[in-house]
Design a protein around this motif. Structure first.
Motif, short mmCIF file in Angstrom:
data_model
loop_
_atom_site.label_atom_id
_atom_site.label_comp_id
_atom_site.label_asym_id
_atom_site.label_seq_id
_atom_site.Cartn_x
_atom_site.Cartn_y
_atom_site.Cartn_z
N LYS A 144 -11.12 14.36 -40.74
CA LYS A 144 -10.32 13.58 -41.60
C LYS A 144 -11.00 13.01 -42.47
O LYS A 144 -12.41 12.99 -42.75
CB LYS A 144 -9.63 12.57 -40.69
N VAL A 145 -10.47 12.25 -43.40
CA VAL A 145 -11.00 11.64 -44.74
C VAL A 145 -10.41 10.23 -44.67
O VAL A 145 -9.28 9.83 -44.65
CB VAL A 145 -10.53 12.37 -46.05
N PHE A 146 -11.32 9.18 -45.05
CA PHE A 146 -11.10 7.97 -45.22
C PHE A 146 -11.88 7.39 -46.66
O PHE A 146 -12.80 7.66 -47.01
CB PHE A 146 -11.58 6.80 -44.19
N VAL A 147 -10.93 6.85 -47.48
CA VAL A 147 -11.51 6.06 -48.65
C VAL A 147 -11.33 4.55 -48.58
O VAL A 147 -9.74 3.96 -48.53
CB VAL A 147 -10.77 6.69 -49.69
N GLU A 148 -12.08 3.71 -48.46
CA GLU A 148 -12.11 2.48 -48.35
C GLU A 148 -12.81 1.55 -49.34
O GLU A 148 -13.85 1.80 -49.56
CB GLU A 148 -12.67 2.15 -46.81
N LYS A 149 -12.15 0.73 -49.98
CA LYS A 149 -12.45 -0.36 -50.86
C LYS A 149 -13.57 0.14 -52.00
O LYS A 149 -14.61 -0.10 -52.25
CB LYS A 149 -13.51 -1.41 -49.97
N CYS A 150 -12.79 1.26 -52.51
CA CYS A 150 -13.67 2.00 -53.44
C CYS A 150 -12.97 1.67 -54.90
O CYS A 150 -11.64 1.40 -54.94
CB CYS A 150 -13.62 3.57 -53.29
N ARG A 151 -13.43 2.10 -55.86
CA ARG A 151 -12.95 1.63 -57.17
C ARG A 151 -13.49 3.09 -58.16
O ARG A 151 -14.89 3.21 -58.12
CB ARG A 151 -13.46 0.59 -57.95
N ASN A 152 -12.48 3.51 -58.88
CA ASN A 152 -12.66 4.56 -59.83
C ASN A 152 -13.63 5.67 -59.29
O ASN A 152 -14.56 6.09 -59.56
CB ASN A 152 -13.75 4.07 -60.95
N VAL A 153 -12.88 6.14 -58.18
CA VAL A 153 -13.55 7.24 -57.41
C VAL A 153 -12.63 8.72 -57.50
O VAL A 153 -11.35 8.51 -57.20
CB VAL A 153 -13.99 6.87 -56.03
N LYS A 154 -13.28 9.68 -57.55
CA LYS A 154 -12.43 11.12 -57.63
C LYS A 154 -12.86 11.72 -56.17
O LYS A 154 -14.22 11.89 -55.90
CB LYS A 154 -12.80 11.72 -58.95
N LEU A 155 -12.17 12.31 -55.59
CA LEU A 155 -12.35 13.10 -54.35
C LEU A 155 -11.71 14.59 -54.57
O LEU A 155 -10.47 14.53 -54.45
CB LEU A 155 -12.00 12.51 -53.20
N GLU A 156 -12.48 15.58 -54.60
CA GLU A 156 -12.07 16.79 -54.41
C GLU A 156 -11.97 17.66 -53.04
O GLU A 156 -13.21 17.92 -52.79
CB GLU A 156 -12.73 17.86 -55.59
N LEU A 157 -10.90 17.85 -52.57
CA LEU A 157 -10.86 18.50 -51.31
C LEU A 157 -10.71 19.79 -51.13
O LEU A 157 -9.48 20.32 -51.26
CB LEU A 157 -9.90 17.69 -50.30
N GLY A 158 -11.57 20.70 -51.21
CA GLY A 158 -11.43 21.95 -51.35
C GLY A 158 -11.75 22.64 -49.93
O GLY A 158 -10.93 23.66 -49.73
N CYS A 159 -12.03 21.68 -48.88
CA CYS A 159 -12.18 22.18 -47.70
C CYS A 159 -10.98 22.13 -46.76
O CYS A 159 -9.99 21.63 -47.10
CB CYS A 159 -13.28 21.30 -47.15
N HIS A 160 -11.05 22.54 -45.52
CA HIS A 160 -9.97 22.55 -44.63
C HIS A 160 -9.96 21.17 -43.97
O HIS A 160 -11.08 20.91 -43.25
CB HIS A 160 -9.90 23.61 -43.58
N VAL A 161 -8.92 20.43 -43.92
CA VAL A 161 -9.05 19.03 -43.10
C VAL A 161 -8.33 19.14 -41.66
O VAL A 161 -7.09 19.45 -41.45
CB VAL A 161 -8.46 17.80 -43.91
N LYS A 162 -9.07 19.17 -40.55
CA LYS A 162 -8.61 19.80 -39.27
C LYS A 162 -7.52 18.89 -38.92
O LYS A 162 -6.40 19.57 -38.28
CB LYS A 162 -9.87 19.80 -38.36
N THR A 163 -7.39 17.71 -39.04
CA THR A 163 -6.21 16.83 -38.81
C THR A 163 -5.43 16.74 -39.73
O THR A 163 -4.29 15.96 -39.45
CB THR A 163 -6.77 15.37 -38.11
N SER A 164 -5.50 17.23 -40.83
CA SER A 164 -4.72 17.02 -42.13
C SER A 164 -4.23 15.67 -42.13
O SER A 164 -3.18 15.46 -42.72
CB SER A 164 -3.43 17.92 -41.77
N PHE A 165 -5.15 14.93 -42.46
CA PHE A 165 -5.15 13.29 -42.46
C PHE A 165 -5.97 12.76 -43.62
O PHE A 165 -7.19 12.66 -43.34
CB PHE A 165 -5.29 12.71 -40.97
N LEU A 166 -5.51 11.72 -44.28
CA LEU A 166 -6.07 11.20 -45.25
C LEU A 166 -5.74 9.84 -45.65
O LEU A 166 -4.28 9.43 -45.27
CB LEU A 166 -5.75 11.91 -46.90
N GLU A 167 -6.52 8.83 -45.48
CA GLU A 167 -6.20 7.41 -45.39
C GLU A 167 -6.88 6.84 -46.80
O GLU A 167 -8.12 6.98 -46.87
CB GLU A 167 -6.74 6.61 -44.17
#
Length: 412
Positions: A144-167
């Protein structure tokens, strides 16, 4: 110069060679040398006495001095605390081995590409980063993926997310490009710059759980502009996007018997408009929340605390007055070393169910982890009053009292 009668006999014997016997005829006595030798013998005797005393104390178990029952009990508690701390540290280390934490604060135009060795079968948590781009390539699998307290960030998810969850929480100017399905996106407290989720295929779009995220946007394939679905305020919405691009949001509110009910579809294109009164549905929402909580309990028993937290989050989204789910998620946050979040959830639990002892116990443990020992004692005292037969609670109170005396009460 010396009163030998006052010395122990063994010391007198050692000095005998220097106090009796005639000096060579005509030789002058060297008192300086004599004093040095006497001092050396005295020091040797003192050291021998100290060694004998130490050996005797060790044989009697008195190396730390005489210990009555209170002192011995305090020592036992300190040893227990050390064992608990070591066990907790091992557990946190085990969880951290299943999670990759990333923080980059120096702006860079070149993407940071994560490798299979770094991320495979792990949760990826991006914390406090600014001005960077992360890329997780296709062919990899993460939890899974978590993005916390970030500024001006890009995230490219080409991968398989097993739980299909993003926060995404407490962040601004974020863009997540999802090349694979995301069944659940959770966004909280994103109030400043846009948080944009870009999908390449319409079938990859799942549900969005969001609270106080006016900056939340979704880029839908075939649409010229991103759709703003976020809403300000403390209400939580569940938003879905239909194949034609239509956006609908449903808000969970309290109904009969304090159970949440699902309002009819409210178009998210105008979330600020006054809402018409809608009749409550059946208790199906509560049943679904209980089912999610049960899944969370199974994951928790398997020591998969991150996955358990996801299930409890979904349960809360379905039924935000289900106090068990708040307490359970607080336990997950404690297990994964996130006491601030644990305190928020435990406090919410005590507000919903003031007579539920575990809510107060989790609140006390979270305060203890934050070194707010006096406040922890107060919360634990309430838990003990509600559940006097629970042996964990008095032990936790004693630990908090000892830390309070040792380090101070901390913030109340």
């Amino acid at each position: 110069l010396f009163d030998q009668a006052s010395w122990p006999l063994e010391r007198s014997a050692r000095l005998h060679a220097f106090t009796v016997g005639p000096s060579p005829l005509g030789a002058m006595t060297n008192y300086g040398s004599w004093d040095k030798k006497a001092d050396a013998l005295c020091k040797e005797a003192d050291e021998e006495d100290e060694r004998e005393k130490k050996q005797s104390d060790e044989a009697l178990g008195l190396q730390d001095g005489p210990q009555g029952p209170p002192v011995a009990e305090a020592r036992r508690q300190r040893e227990e605390m050390g064992e608990h701390s070591q066990g907790r540290a091992q557990l946190i280390a085990s969880q951290e081995s299943k999670e990759l934490r990333l923080t980059h604060t120096e702006a860079s135009e070149e993407a940071i590409v994560l490798s299979a060795e770094e991320v495979t079968e792990k949760a990826v948590r991006i914390q406090g980063s600014a001005g960077v781009t992360y890329r997780i390539p296709a062919g990899l699998t993460i939890l899974k993926v978590f993005v916390e307290k970030c500024r001006n960030v890009k995230l490219e998810l080409g991968c398989h997310v097993k739980t299909s969850f993003l926060e995404v929480n407490h962040s601004s100017d974020i863009e997540v490009r999802a090349e694979q399905p995301l069944a659940t996106v959770q966004a909280d407290e994103c109030t400043e710059g846009p948080v944009r989720i870009v999908f390449l295929e319409p079938e990859n779009i799942g549900r969005f759980f969001h609270q106080n995220c006016p900056a939340l946007e979704v880029m839908i394939p075939g649409q010229p502009e991103a759709k703003r679905i976020g809403v300000s305020g403390g209400k939580q919405f569940v938003t879905t996007i239909e194949s034609g691009g239509q956006v609908s949001s449903e808000q969970v509110v309290r109904g009969e018997k304090e159970f949440p009910v699902q309002l009819g579809a409210t178009k998210a294109s105008a979330p600020g408009e006054p809402e018409a009164e809608k009749p409550p549905t059946s208790e199906e929402m509560r049943q679904q929340a209980e089912a999610k909580r049960t899944e969370g309990n199974e994951a928790f028993k398997a020591n998969d605390f991150l996955q358990a937290a996801v299930y409890y989050t979904e349960a809360i989204a379905l039924c935000d007055t289900l106090h068990f789910a708040w307490a359970n998620r607080a336990a997950c946050f404690l297990k994964t070393g996130q006491p601030e979040k644990a305190l928020e959830d435990a406090t919410r639990c005590t507000e919903l169910a003031p007579d539920y002892s575990k809510g107060w116990f989790r609140k006390g443990m979270a305060l203890h982890a934050l070194e707010r020992y006096a406040a922890a004692i107060q919360a634990l005292a309430v838990a003990e009053k509600l559940d006097p037969k629970n042996e964990q609670i008095p032990h936790a109170i004693k630990m908090a009292q000892m830390m309070c005396r040792s380090k101070g009460p901390g913030e109340l």
